[in-house]
Write an enzyme that holds these catalytic residues in place. Structure first.
Site, mmCIF file in Angstrom:
data_model
loop_
_atom_site.group_PDB
_atom_site.id
_atom_site.type_symbol
_atom_site.label_atom_id
_atom_site.label_comp_id
_atom_site.label_asym_id
_atom_site.label_seq_id
_atom_site.Cartn_x
_atom_site.Cartn_y
_atom_site.Cartn_z
ATOM 1 N NE ARG A 159 3.675 11.624 -17.967
ATOM 2 C CZ ARG A 159 4.046 11.916 -19.213
ATOM 3 N NH1 ARG A 159 4.971 12.834 -19.436
ATOM 4 N NH2 ARG A 159 3.477 11.331 -20.238
ATOM 5 C CB SER A 233 -0.076 6.427 -16.183
ATOM 6 O OG SER A 233 -0.431 6.279 -17.521
ATOM 7 C CD GLU A 329 1.904 9.875 -14.587
ATOM 8 O OE1 GLU A 329 2.426 8.987 -15.299
ATOM 9 O OE2 GLU A 329 0.925 10.550 -14.948
#
Ligand code: FAD
Length: 333
Positions: A159, A233, A329
């Site tokens: 990520r 998320s 994130e």
């Protein structure tokens, strides 16, 4: 290119946060970008599926409507596709599958645009977008140069990429070149893909079958932003030293982990958050999803500040209990 003022962004972010931009413009051609470089601050908005917005965005919001898919190579075992960054990611996946090519089927149904995909190196079901990227092209605000970064230059990580680090805020991603396989090399070992394929009665899956299995699993597990505001998320899975993990295991023997390398493991943030009792938590309209503790949700009128405050409380409690600090994130504007 028309600049509009005091533009509501609620319908343009999947959290459904009520937010107003001082100014907003939609870009349809790369050639329009130089004229916008003088504006500060400026924010680029794709599908709005990975952002947490404040009540007011003080600056210029640039909406990305760069469109187009062009095939630039056709070899025995692969093709190259140059895709404009404003294309919708899932539509691109469907386009690839319609041609019988493979490489992106496990990432079906991820919301957002093609241009945002390399920024956090999107991934799902054992595949990351870095696995199929040849290069990323971006327009640099300062120099007005168009730069092509090869996949290694993008420094992809979990990520993560150069676009979240040194290049953060410095460029507008205009195009991504993908290498798609003509020979299906399917990855069905992750999560419930195999069992879903079995339910579908598919013995010899094609890439489109894998995508169908992934879509079924995602629809059954993940909250749909059209029903309840969320950005997928909210946290990344933290990586911790193996030694710390072994110590924690003495107190929490059921703590799951995945080996990253000889000295580090990744711990699922969902497990950490759930262990701190947050699953299903709700205060006013900000909450933690009832089935997915990684997903923060907006039940209606939660604002960015409330969701941020909730995320702070979650991070603090995980730190207090495990001395692990989950990283966000989602991009906070
Ligand atoms: C229900 C749901 C499920 C999700 N599942 C997954 C998943 O499985 N895996 C995964 O990795 N992610 C997942 N996500 C997160 C999200 O879909 C991805 O991060 C996606 O790539 C965001 O794309 P976007 O166009 O919506 O980006 P936006 O939210 O519009 O933007 C994200 C950030 O990128 C910047 N940006 C956007 N476009 C450009 C550009 N062209 N140039 C420069 N900067 C730009 C923005 O300024 C912003 O800071 C999920 C989100 C939701 C809501």
């Amino acid at each position: 290119m028309e600049i509009q003022y005091q533009v509501p962004l609620k319908a343009l972010n999947t959290f459904g946060i009520r937010s107003v931009a001082d100014a907003c413009v939609t870009v349809k051609e790369t050639e329009e970008l130089p004229a916008l470089s003088g504006y500060t601050p400026k924010y680029i908005l794709g599908g709005g599926s990975n952002v947490l917005l404040p009540a007011h965005v003080h600056g210029l919001v640039i909406r990305n409507e760069l469109k187009g898919i062009r095939q630039t190579a056709d070899q025995d075992d692969y093709v190259l596709l140059e895709v404009a960054s404003g294309e919708v990611w899932h539509d691109f996946v469907m386009f690839v599958l319609s041609k019988g090519w493979s490489g992106v089927e496990n990432m079906a149904l991820i919301p957002g645009t093609v241009g945002a995909a390399p920024i956090q190196n999107i991934g799902a079901y054992g595949v990351e977008v870095k696995d199929v990227i040849e290069w990323v092209e971006c327009f640099e605000w300062d120099s007005h140069a168009i730069r092509r970064l090869s996949a290694p230059d993008c420094r992809f990580g979990y990520r993560d990429s150069i676009f979240k680090q040194e290049y953060a805020g410095k460029s507008f991603i205009t195009k991504v070149c993908f290498r798609l396989s003509k020979k299906a090399e399917l990855n069905t070992s992750y999560g419930a893909i195999e069992s879903e394929l079995a339910v579908m009665g598919t013995d010899h899956p094609a890439p489109s079958d894998v995508a169908e299995a992934v879509m079924r699993i995602r629809r059954s597990k993940l909250p749909d932003p059209a029903q309840i505001g969320n950005a997928g998320s909210f946290f990344k899975n933290p990586t911790i030293p193996l030694a710390q993990y072994e110590t924690l295991r003495e107190t929490y023997p059921d703590m799951p982990s995945y080996r990253v390398d000889d000295s580090r493991v990744k711990v699922p943030a969902a497990w950490l958050i759930e262990s701190c009792g947050w699953k299903g938590f709700r205060e006013a309209d900000a909450g933690v999803h009832q089935r997915q503790s990684l997903v923060l949700v907006n039940y209606g009128e939660a604002n960015g500040e409330q969701l941020w405050a909730l995320s702070e409380r979650i991070v603090d409690s995980v730190w207090e209990k495990f001395q692990i600090r989950p990283e966000r994130e989602v991009q906070v504007w």
